[in-house]
Design an enzyme around this catalytic site. Structure first.
Site, PDB file in Angstrom:
ATOM      1  N   ARG A   7       0.919  -1.101   0.005  1.00  0.00           N
ATOM      2  CA  ARG A   7       0.110   0.053  -0.173  1.00  0.00           C
ATOM      3  C   ARG A   7       0.865   1.187  -0.062  1.00  0.00           C
ATOM      4  NH1 ARG A   7      -5.177   1.343   3.545  1.00  0.00           N
ATOM      5  NH2 ARG A   7      -6.126   0.017   1.793  1.00  0.00           N
ATOM      6  N   CYS A  14     -16.284   1.701   0.330  1.00  0.00           N
ATOM      7  CA  CYS A  14     -15.253   0.845   0.553  1.00  0.00           C
ATOM      8  C   CYS A  14     -14.862   0.933   1.948  1.00  0.00           C
ATOM      9  CB  CYS A  14     -14.229   1.181  -0.067  1.00  0.00           C
ATOM     10  SG  CYS A  14     -13.400   2.903   0.110  1.00  0.00           S
ATOM     11  N   HIS A  29      -7.312   0.805  -6.632  1.00  0.00           N
ATOM     12  CA  HIS A  29      -7.387  -0.038  -5.260  1.00  0.00           C
ATOM     13  C   HIS A  29      -8.012  -1.440  -5.956  1.00  0.00           C
ATOM     14  CE1 HIS A  29      -7.826  -1.196  -1.486  1.00  0.00           C
ATOM     15  NE2 HIS A  29      -8.771  -0.443  -0.872  1.00  0.00           N
ATOM     16  N   GLN A  49     -10.208  -3.876  -3.778  1.00  0.00           N
ATOM     17  CA  GLN A  49     -11.260  -3.340  -3.349  1.00  0.00           C
ATOM     18  C   GLN A  49     -12.376  -3.363  -4.554  1.00  0.00           C
ATOM     19  OE1 GLN A  49     -12.135  -1.758  -0.365  1.00  0.00           O
ATOM     20  NE2 GLN A  49     -13.971  -2.247  -1.146  1.00  0.00           N
ATOM     21  N   ARG A  99     -13.736  -8.704   1.464  1.00  0.00           N
ATOM     22  CA  ARG A  99     -12.195  -8.502   1.229  1.00  0.00           C
ATOM     23  C   ARG A  99     -11.363  -9.790   1.702  1.00  0.00           C
ATOM     24  NH1 ARG A  99     -10.532  -3.338   1.392  1.00  0.00           N
ATOM     25  NH2 ARG A  99      -8.522  -4.240   0.338  1.00  0.00           N
ATOM     26  N   ASP A 121     -17.202   7.271  -1.708  1.00  0.00           N
ATOM     27  CA  ASP A 121     -16.005   7.146  -0.888  1.00  0.00           C
ATOM     28  C   ASP A 121     -15.707   8.507  -0.080  1.00  0.00           C
ATOM     29  OD1 ASP A 121     -13.279   6.236  -0.081  1.00  0.00           O
ATOM     30  OD2 ASP A 121     -12.554   6.369  -1.808  1.00  0.00           O
TER      31      ASP A 121
HETATM   32  N1  NVA Z   1     -10.060   6.596  -1.373  1.00  0.00           N
HETATM   33  C1  NVA Z   1      -9.685   6.167  -0.250  1.00  0.00           C
HETATM   34  C2  NVA Z   1      -9.903   4.670  -0.033  1.00  0.00           C
HETATM   35  C3  NVA Z   1      -9.601   4.205   1.507  1.00  0.00           C
HETATM   36  C4  NVA Z   1      -9.774   2.773   1.320  1.00  0.00           C
HETATM   37  C5  NVA Z   1      -8.216   6.715   0.239  1.00  0.00           C
HETATM   38  O1  NVA Z   1      -7.344   6.340  -0.593  1.00  0.00           O
HETATM   39  O2  NVA Z   1      -7.870   6.974   1.239  1.00  0.00           O
HETATM   40  N1   CP Z   2     -11.336  -0.067   2.199  1.00  0.00           N
HETATM   41  C1   CP Z   2     -10.030  -0.299   2.672  1.00  0.00           C
HETATM   42  O1   CP Z   2      -9.035  -0.503   2.027  1.00  0.00           O
HETATM   43  O2   CP Z   2      -9.660  -0.105   3.984  1.00  0.00           O
HETATM   44  P1   CP Z   2      -8.611  -0.158   5.020  1.00  0.00           P
HETATM   45  O3   CP Z   2      -8.066   1.424   4.359  1.00  0.00           O
HETATM   46  O4   CP Z   2      -8.860   0.155   6.256  1.00  0.00           O
HETATM   47  O5   CP Z   2      -7.601  -1.197   4.333  1.00  0.00           O
END
Ligand code: NVA
Ligand code: CP
Length: 309
Positions: free
Chosen positions: A102, A265, A129, A132, A293, A225
């Site tokens: 990540r 998400c 993502h 997801q 997930r 989101d």
């Molecule tokens: N768009 C959000 C998704 C979190 C799972 C982010 O990147 O923070």
């Molecule tokens: N939806 C998602 O990826 O959640 P986290 O950021 O908690 O991993």
């Protein structure tokens, strides 16, 4: 799977997406049949940003299939700072069977994958993502049946990483996706171009509006989101103003089909991108998405690790 890595949902063929869904369903139905599937294997989880769902589900998922996990946070790794991303990949591949990353920059995931002989799985970058998106469409197959052609999902809010994965997924599956964002926050034009190319073969329909009501009209599912993704926290207040008419309210949901699902998400901010009266109601499937997930990522790890044997 012909692929070594999962960097973007766009890299998968429609058949590979189907294969992931079939494997996910088998794992979800009979998890114990897979408890030795990755016995003796190990997975590195590298997280530059916080996570609840992604971290827990990859860790538990690998463990439930007999593998062990090593978790490295930003303090512990400082990707590209303490040593190059290339050296990180060349070290990790000597010890582990897969790397979940990540990262802030999408380029970092690509670079890790380019230098590592073991699968690299994108656990969210600023661009996309994929785990997801795959989970979300798998969840919809459970709710609406395996053939999502003609299924209409509306995404309202920021044209971000989650939105990009949903667009790629719709294109692979022949679904209809309509996106509603404020001006200047539309999804990446290259994403739209690639998805529309794919849509020619699958019959998917992709449209972008700057009016949330136009986007959700007749939709079978409405998805949102956060307005300020990780890395954009400094813009939170400014975005709160810009996005205020894109909040998913009961009124907005009433433009969608009767009984439309609400999706997110997570993490969610009630009162910002969604009202509590929507996310906490019967047709909200956000916790089904969160649960899935686990199952989907077990399938992804299994298929990719098996493919590199
Ligand atoms: N768009 C959000 C998704 C979190 C799972 C982010 O990147 O923070
Ligand atoms: N939806 C998602 O990826 O959640 P986290 O950021 O908690 O991993």
């Amino acid at each position: 799977m012909a692929l070594k890595d999962l960097i973007s949902l766009n890299d998968l063929t429609p058949r590979e997406v189907e294969k992931i869904f079939e494997t996910t369903a088998a794992i979800k139905t009979s998890p114990l049949d897979f408890r030795e599937a990755l016995a003796g294997r190990s997975v590195a989880l590298i997280f530059e940003k916080p996570s609840l769902r992604t971290r827990i589900t990859f860790d538990l998922g690998a463990t439930q299939m007999g593998a062990s996990c090593v978790y490295l946070d930003h303090q512990g790794v400082r990707l590209g700072e303490r040593e190059s991303v290339k050296d990180m990949a060349l070290n990790l591949e000597r010890w582990v069977d897969a790397i979940v990353a990540r990262t802030y920059s999408h380029e970092t995931v690509i670079e890790l994958a380019a230098h590592s002989s073991v699968p690299v799985i994108n656990g969210l970058s600023e661009f996309t993502h994929p785990c997801q998106g795959l989970t979300d469409y798998f969840t919809l197959t459970e709710k609406a049946g395996p053939d999502l052609r003609g299924f209409h999902i509306a995404y309202v809010g920021d044209g971000n990483n989650t939105c990009h994965s949903l667009i790629f997924g719709a294109a692979k599956l022949g679904a209809t996706i309509s996106i509603g964002t404020p001006k200047g926050y539309e999804p990446n034009s290259e994403v739209l171009k690639a998805a529309r190319r794919q849509a020619k073969a699958t019959g998917a329909k992709i449209s972008v509006f700057n009016d949330p009501f136009e986007a959700v009209k007749g939709a079978h599912a409405v998805y949102t989101d956060v307005w300020a993704s990780m890395g954009f926290e400094a813009e939170t207040e400014r975005r709160r103003e810009i996005f205020s008419s894109f909040r998913v309210t009961k009124k907005l949901m009433s433009e969608a089909s009767r009984g439309a699902f609400f999706m997110h998400c997570l993490p969610a901010h009630r009162g910002d991108e969604v009202d509590a009266a929507v996310i906490d109601r019967k047709n909200s499937i956000v916790y089904d998405q969160a649960e899935n997930r686990l199952h989907t990522q077990k399938a992804i790890m299994l298929l990719l690790i098996q493919a590199t044997q």
